[in-house]
Write an enzyme that holds these catalytic residues in place. Sequence first.
Site, PDB file in Angstrom:
ATOM      1  N   ASP A  45      -4.637 -19.880 -11.056  1.00  0.00           N
ATOM      2  CA  ASP A  45      -4.131 -18.925 -10.072  1.00  0.00           C
ATOM      3  C   ASP A  45      -4.204 -17.492 -10.581  1.00  0.00           C
ATOM      4  OD1 ASP A  45      -3.380 -20.330  -7.746  1.00  0.00           O
ATOM      5  OD2 ASP A  45      -1.567 -21.071  -8.683  1.00  0.00           O
ATOM      6  N   GLU A  68      -0.815 -13.888  -3.792  1.00  0.00           N
ATOM      7  CA  GLU A  68       0.280 -14.842  -3.955  1.00  0.00           C
ATOM      8  C   GLU A  68       1.013 -14.665  -5.284  1.00  0.00           C
ATOM      9  OE1 GLU A  68       1.215 -19.590  -3.308  1.00  0.00           O
ATOM     10  OE2 GLU A  68      -0.846 -18.942  -3.613  1.00  0.00           O
ATOM     11  N   ASP A 133      -5.471 -15.889  -1.523  1.00  0.00           N
ATOM     12  CA  ASP A 133      -4.859 -17.068  -2.147  1.00  0.00           C
ATOM     13  C   ASP A 133      -5.824 -17.542  -3.227  1.00  0.00           C
ATOM     14  OD1 ASP A 133      -3.584 -19.356  -2.919  1.00  0.00           O
ATOM     15  OD2 ASP A 133      -3.139 -20.042  -0.890  1.00  0.00           O
ATOM     16  N   ILE A 135      -5.743 -19.960  -5.524  1.00  0.00           N
ATOM     17  CA  ILE A 135      -5.976 -21.411  -5.442  1.00  0.00           C
ATOM     18  C   ILE A 135      -5.107 -21.945  -4.318  1.00  0.00           C
ATOM     19  CG2 ILE A 135      -5.717 -23.675  -6.535  1.00  0.00           C
ATOM     20  CD1 ILE A 135      -6.352 -22.485  -9.194  1.00  0.00           C
ATOM     21  N   ASP A 136      -5.720 -22.246  -3.202  1.00  0.00           N
ATOM     22  CA  ASP A 136      -5.022 -22.856  -2.072  1.00  0.00           C
ATOM     23  C   ASP A 136      -5.239 -24.365  -2.160  1.00  0.00           C
ATOM     24  OD1 ASP A 136      -3.727 -23.257   0.358  1.00  0.00           O
ATOM     25  OD2 ASP A 136      -5.569 -23.012   1.514  1.00  0.00           O
ATOM     26  N   THR A 138      -2.780 -26.629  -4.356  1.00  0.00           N
ATOM     27  CA  THR A 138      -2.418 -26.840  -5.760  1.00  0.00           C
ATOM     28  C   THR A 138      -2.682 -28.273  -6.213  1.00  0.00           C
ATOM     29  OG1 THR A 138      -0.712 -25.134  -5.676  1.00  0.00           O
ATOM     30  CG2 THR A 138      -0.496 -26.800  -7.384  1.00  0.00           C
ATOM     31  N   ASP A 294      -2.629 -18.235   3.548  1.00  0.00           N
ATOM     32  CA  ASP A 294      -2.989 -19.639   3.757  1.00  0.00           C
ATOM     33  C   ASP A 294      -3.837 -19.856   5.007  1.00  0.00           C
ATOM     34  OD1 ASP A 294      -1.760 -20.774   1.524  1.00  0.00           O
ATOM     35  OD2 ASP A 294       0.183 -20.878   2.507  1.00  0.00           O
TER      36      ASP A 294
END
Length: 357
Positions: A45, A68, A133, A135-136, A138, A294
């Site tokens: 991230d 984020e 984002d 890393i959308d 997780t 998101d």
Amino acid sequence: MAYDQELKVALLAVARASILTKSVFSAKAKGTISKDDASPVTIGDYGAQALIISAIKKNFPQDEVVGEEEASTLRTDTSLSSKIWELVKDVKLDDAESDSLLGGPISSESDMLDAIDAGNSAGGNKGRIWALDPIDGTKGFLRGGQYAVCLALMVDGEVQVGVLGCPNLPVDDSVALTEDIGAAATDKEGYGVLFSAIKGQGANSQPLTRKAVGKGHAITVSKITDVSQAVLCESVEPGHSSKGDNADIAAKLGITGKPVQMDSQAKYGSVARGAGDVYLRLPVRKDYVEKIWDHAAGDLIVREAGGEVTDVQGKRLDFSRGRTLTENKGVVASPKNVHAEVLAAVKEVLGAKTSKV
């Protein structure tokens, strides 16, 4: 054409960040899901956010970013910061001209932290603001399943450019979604795709590589006319969408096929390319509010591919209200020609549920 340069920078930045996330998974994934330690999620991230914001600020220094993550933890946890820096400083593209456009490698660990913290925009309806984002998805990332690196440019609250990097989706747009799409994937040839769109110019896909990006080729949503034959996409995690409501809606529409479960905005990309037909993300509780990062990129890409995206009341998603979708509840995405039918079933199921309370 309008926003061509923004799209090029976004594609390259997302590609470079996606390469970092893949290397993090290969080297460090151990099955942990904590985001407050040196887990691969944390490293991926922070690293991806640093790379993307650095590229944005190099090319569009006055633009704001809604990201984020923020770097306060890293400024006190110097061991974790150093681990992330060791990965970030070596990530580059194979094409020297493309790498130069992004500003080349980040020059120092301090600059990396500053880049992460530059994602602190409050959002809103004025000016140029990127929604990111890094890393959308997780848990999808951790299991080697579906996740996405997501970036969108909003101008005066309207999404104008969207890019999704989906390292574990097949490059071939014609490949059907299968039940194991959210399970462990391998980094093999034929996987990794970039989806993109500029408002009013259609949507495209192209392979995710270290090379220079091109225009890609046009994608469109499916031409399904009988909604009972639809492939329904839903989140893997029950906390993200009401699966019971999804099942009731599918039953009302006559859909008998098992829903395909996958994490992240990869679902938007799958609907945009016609591999999936309907994406439902239904509220799990009254006070839940979606984050703009998101949905912003995926919303534009589906609509530019000929689809429709609304909330459960049929309203367009409103990205002009800050960092969250305060004016919307849930998400319904599908080809335009069946959207009214899908939405009617959603309203009927949710309405019946409300009337019993």
